[in-house]
Design an enzyme around this catalytic site. Structure first.
Site, PDB file in Angstrom:
ATOM      1  N   GLU A  59       0.825  -1.221   0.000  1.00 14.30           N
ATOM      2  CA  GLU A  59       0.000   0.000   0.000  1.00 14.30           C
ATOM      3  C   GLU A  59       0.853   1.261   0.000  1.00 14.30           C
ATOM      4  O   GLU A  59       0.550   2.215  -0.708  1.00 14.30           O
ATOM      5  CB  GLU A  59      -0.958   0.000   1.200  1.00 14.30           C
ATOM      6  CG  GLU A  59      -2.073  -1.030   1.114  1.00 14.30           C
ATOM      7  CD  GLU A  59      -1.689  -2.404   1.629  1.00 14.30           C
ATOM      8  OE1 GLU A  59      -0.497  -2.599   1.965  1.00 14.30           O
ATOM      9  OE2 GLU A  59      -2.562  -3.282   1.709  1.00 14.30           O
ATOM     10  N   HIS A 128     -11.247  -4.508  10.354  1.00 20.20           N
ATOM     11  CA  HIS A 128     -11.874  -4.235   9.052  1.00 20.20           C
ATOM     12  C   HIS A 128     -13.086  -3.320   9.186  1.00 20.20           C
ATOM     13  O   HIS A 128     -13.954  -3.332   8.323  1.00 20.20           O
ATOM     14  CB  HIS A 128     -12.304  -5.540   8.369  1.00 20.20           C
ATOM     15  CG  HIS A 128     -11.187  -6.265   7.691  1.00 20.20           C
ATOM     16  ND1 HIS A 128     -10.201  -6.915   8.376  1.00 20.20           N
ATOM     17  CD2 HIS A 128     -10.902  -6.445   6.374  1.00 20.20           C
ATOM     18  CE1 HIS A 128      -9.360  -7.480   7.516  1.00 20.20           C
ATOM     19  NE2 HIS A 128      -9.756  -7.202   6.295  1.00 20.20           N
TER      20      HIS A 128
END
Lengths: 321, 331
Positions: A59, A128
Site C-alpha cells: 500500500e 476491518h
C-alpha cells in the site's frame, strides 16, 4: 435508470477511464479478481492490464507510486482496499500528497484520486471496520468526499479527477446493495446537500449514516417532529454555510458520525456551530457517534457500537426536553 | 562491514580535458556552496536543519553528468548538490535556504525541500525512504506515456531498512520501470552504523533479490560514479530498474546538531585522504590536464558564483503573510 450503489461506482470508473487516456486504476485485485467488492469487475477486459493495473500488497509503495505518476503527467485512481489498510500508506498521503503543492511553492500539483471502502456493519471485527474519514479531514491539502447516494457514487469520482487536488473518495460497503434512480445531474465536490427538508431539528450526517438519518427523520415525522437531514458529502473542506443555514432555521442539531466521538469530525462541526450560530440555538447540539470500543464481531454488539436510527431519534427528542 | 576506505582512486582520467574540468568545477560548486551555507548557518542566516553533502560530491556530480536534461531526479534531505547539478540555479537554492520567496520552493521548504519543476527535480524529501515510491510512479508515468526518460532516485543506505525500499524495488521490478535506484552508502544512518541497521550489509545482494541488476561503485571517484551512473541509465531505459551502491562518506556531521559521538575521528580522517576533489585534482594534474593556476581560476569562478548567490538571497524578499495559505489547494 435504477442501479445499485456498486453499479454507480463502476459506471463512474468506466466513464473516467473512457474519457481520458491519462486515467488509470491501480490497486490490489482491481483487475483479474474484479475488485474486492466487485466494483471494478469487467474493467480489465475493457481497458487492459496497463490501465487496470493489479498491484502487490504494497500500500505504501503503490499509493506513493500514484503520487509519482500524478507528478509525471498521469491521472491515477489508486484503490486502497479499505481504510483500515490506508494506515500503511498514511505517510505518503499526509507527508507527500497533501503537502507537495504548498511546500514546492505551487510548482507541483498532485491530481490523484484515492478510493477506499470504509465503515462497519458487516461483522468484520475490529481490523476491518474502522471509520477514519475524520482523521483524514484533519489534513489540509487533501479533499475528502463521502458519497452516500447513487448520484454521488456515480459522479464524485469524475469531479474528483477534475479537481486538480489529491482527493480521497470514501466508499461505503454498507450501501453497496442499495438501489436508486440515477439522475443526469452533474455532482460537485464542494457542497453539502439537504436530503430532506424539515423545520424543527437538523440532523447532519455523512456516508452510511445518511440513510440512517433519513430513517430516523421518517420515524420522527410520524411522531410529529419534522427534521431536516443534511448530507455533508464533502468532509474537507466543510461546507458550513449549508449546515449553518439549516441550523439557523431549525435551531436544533444532532451530528451523526460513524467515527469515534473523541476528536471526531462531529466535534469539529459542533465547535463551528458554537462559534458561528450559538445564539441561534434553542438547545445544546447533540451527537450520535461510534461507541469508543474496537468494533466487536457479534452482530448485536456491533450494532450497539454504531449509530442507529433509534439512537438518532432519541438524540433529536432529547433536544426538546 | 569494513569502515576502512579503499585506496584513493588513481590512474588516468579517461575523459577529454574540458569534460574533466566540468566535473571538477561542479564538485567545487557543491563544496563551496555548502561551505558558505555552513558559515551562514553559524551566522543565523540559515535556520532549520542543514545536512551537508561535503565528502560525497563525486556521487551527485558523476551521476548528474550521466543523466539527460529531461530525466527526473528524486532526492533526500541531503540534496543541495543534486539540485544544483540537475539545473536548479545556485541563487534560487541559496534564497530557499534563507526562506525567501525567490527561493526555488518560494521559501516554503528550506534546505531539505528544494524543488524545481523546470529542472524535473522532485525534491528534497525529509522522510527517509519517502522518495522511493514517488520515483516508481514517475517511472510508471514515463513508461505509460512512452517517454524515453529515466527517473534517478537517490537515497542513503539507512533507507534500505525502510519498508518503502522493499515495496518500491519490488514494484519497479515487477513493472519493469526505467528507474535507477542510486544508494549513497555513507556507512551511517544519522548515527547508526550500517552493521547496526542492516542484517545483510552487502547492499547489492539485498537489492539483487528483487531480480534487478545491482552493482557497487566507488563513490569517492567521480570517474567511477559517472561511468556507473551511465551504465545504470542505459540499462534502466532498456530493461527496467537498476540498483547502484555508491560507496561514499560524509566528512561533516549528520546535521548542524550532531556532536559525532558514534564514529572515530581517525576513521573520518582516513576517508578524507580519499576526498573526491583533491584526488581528482591530483590525477588531472598528473596527466597534464590541469595546472594549479587553472585550478585557482576555476575555484575563483565558483567563489564568485557563490558570492552572487548569497547576494541574491540577501536581496530577495519575504513572502507576504497574506500568502501563507496560498498553494495549499489548486486555485
Amino acid at each position: 435508470m435504477t442501479i445499485t450503489y456498486r453499479e454507480a461506482l463502476r459506471m463512474g470508473l468506466r466513464e473516467a477511464l473512457a474519457r481520458d487516456q491519462r486515467v488509470f486504476l491501480v490497486g490490489e485485485d482491481v483487475g483479474r479478481y474484479g475488485g474486492t467488492y466487485a466494483v471494478s469487475k469487467g474493467l480489465l477486459d475493457e481497458f487492459g492490464p496497463e490501465r487496470v493495473r493489479d498491484a502487490p500488497l504494497s500500500e505504501l509503495g503503490f499509493v506513493g507510486a500514484g503520487i509519482g505518476a500524478a507528478l509525471g503527467g498521469l491521472k491515477p485512481i489508486v484503490e486502497v482496499m479499505t481504510v483500515n489498510f490506508s494506515l500503511l500508506p498514511l505517510d505518503q498521503i499526509v507527508n507527500t500528497a497533501a503537502i507537495l503543492r504548498h511546500m514546492s511553492g505551487g510548482q507541483f500539483a498532485v491530481p490523484l484520486v484515492i478510493r477506499m471502502s470504509t465503515g462497519a456493519g458487516r461483522q468484520l471485527a475490529a481490523q476491518h471496520s474502522h471509520s477514519f474519514e475524520g482523521w483524514y479531514a484533519h489534513v489540509p491539502g487533501i479533499k475528502i468526499v463521502a458519497p452516500a447516494t447513487i448520484d454521488d457514487a456515480h459522479g464524485m469520482l469524475g469531479a474528483a479527477l477534475d479537481d486538480g487536488n489529491p482527493v480521497l473518495v470514501f466508499e461505503y460497503p454498507a450501501l453497496f446493495e442499495t438501489a436508486g434512480e440515477l439522475s443526469s445531474a452533474r455532482v460537485d465536490i464542494a457542497h453539502a446537500q439537504v436530503r430532506r427538508q424539515g423545520t424543527r431539528a437538523t440532523i447532519v450526517a455523512y456516508g452510511a449514516s445518511v440513510p440512517k438519518a433519513l430513517a430516523a427523520a421518517d420515524q420522527l415525522a410520524a411522531e410529529g417532529i419534522n427534521a431536516e437531514v443534511v448530507d455533508l458529502r464533502v468532509l474537507r473542506p466543510l461546507d458550513m454555510d449549508t449546515v449553518l443555514a439549516s441550523v439557523r432555521k431549525t435551531r436544533r442539531a444532532v451530528i451523526v458520525d460513524e467515527g469515534w466521538r473523541s476528536g471526531s469530525l462531529s466535534a469539529e462541526i459542533v465547535a463551528r456551530i458554537m462559534e458561528q450560530a450559538f445564539y441561534d440555538l434553542d438547545a445544546p447540539v447533540a451527537r450520535v457517534c461510534r461507541e469508543e470500543v474496537p468494533i466487536p464481531y457479534p452482530r448485536h454488539l456491533e450494532e450497539a457500537a454504531l449509530p442507529q436510527p433509534e439512537k438518532i431519534v432519541a438524540a433529536v427528542k432529547g433536544l426538546f426536553q | 562491514m569494513s569502515h576502512v576506505a579503499a585506496p584513493p582512486p588513481s590512474g588516468p582520467v579517461p575523459f577529454a580535458r574540458e569534460n574533466s574540468l566540468k566535473l571538477l568545477k561542479d564538485m567545487l560548486r557543491i563544496r563551496r556552496m555548502e561551505e558558505k551555507c555552513a558559515e551562514l548557518y553559524g551566522a543565523g542566516r540559515i535556520r532549520g536543519f542543514l545536512h551537508l553533502y561535503i565528502g560525497e560530491e563525486a556521487v551527485a556530480t558523476g551521476a548528474m553528468h550521466a543523466l539527460a536534461r529531461g530525466d527526473n531526479v528524486v532526492a533526500t534531505y541531503r540534496e543541495h548538490g543534486h539540485a544544483l547539478l540537475k539545473g536548479v540555479p545556485m541563487d534560487r537554492i541559496m534564497a530557499e535556504m534563507f526562506g525567501k520567496k525567490e527561493g526555488c520552493s518560494r521559501g516554503r521548504g528550506g534546505s531539505m525541500h528544494l524543488f524545481d519543476a523546470a529542472a524535473r527535480f522532485y525534491g528534497g524529501n525529509a522522510i527517509v525512504g519517502g522518495g522511493l515510491p514517488l520515483a516508481v510512479g514517475l517511472g510508471l508515468a514515463a513508461k505509460m506515456r512512452g517517454e524515453e526518460r529515466l527517473t534517478a532516485c537517490f537515497f542513503g543506505e539507512g533507507a534500505m531498512a525502510e519498508g518503502a525500499f522493499h515495496e518500491s524495488m519490488n514494484l519497479a521490478a515487477l513493472w519493469k520501470l526505467p528507474v535507477a535506484f542510486f544508494c549513497e552508502n555513507n556507512l551511517y544512518a544519522m548515527g547508526t552504523a550500517i552493521e547496526r541497521s542492516e542484517s545483510q550489509t552487502d547492499l547489492c545482494t539485498k537489492a539483487a533479490s528483487y531480480g534487478v541488476e545491482a552493482f557497487p561503485v566507488d563513490g569517492m571517484d567521480v570517474v567511477a560514479a559517472y561511468e556507473g551512473a551511465k551504465r545504470a541509465r542505459a540499462k534502466a531505459l532498456a530493461d527496467g530498474p537498476v540498483f547502484v551502491e555508491f560507496r561514499t562518506y560524509r566528512f561533516r556531521a549528520h546535521s548542524m546538531f550532531d556532536p559525532e559521538l558514534y564514529r572515530d575521528k581517525a576513521e573520518v580522517e582516513q576517508w578524507k585522504t580519499r576526498g573526491p576533489i583533491h584526488t581528482f585534482t591530483a590525477r588531472l594534474k598528473a596527466q597534464g590536464d590541469l595546472t594549479e593556476e587553472r585550478f585557482l581560476e576555476l575555484d575563483a569562478q565558483v567563489e564568485a558564483e557563490v558570492g552572487r548567490a548569497v547576494a541574491f538571497a540577501e536581496a530577495a524578499g519575504w513572502e507576504p503573510v497574506e500568502d501563507l495559505t496560498r498553494d495549499v489547494y489548486a486555485p
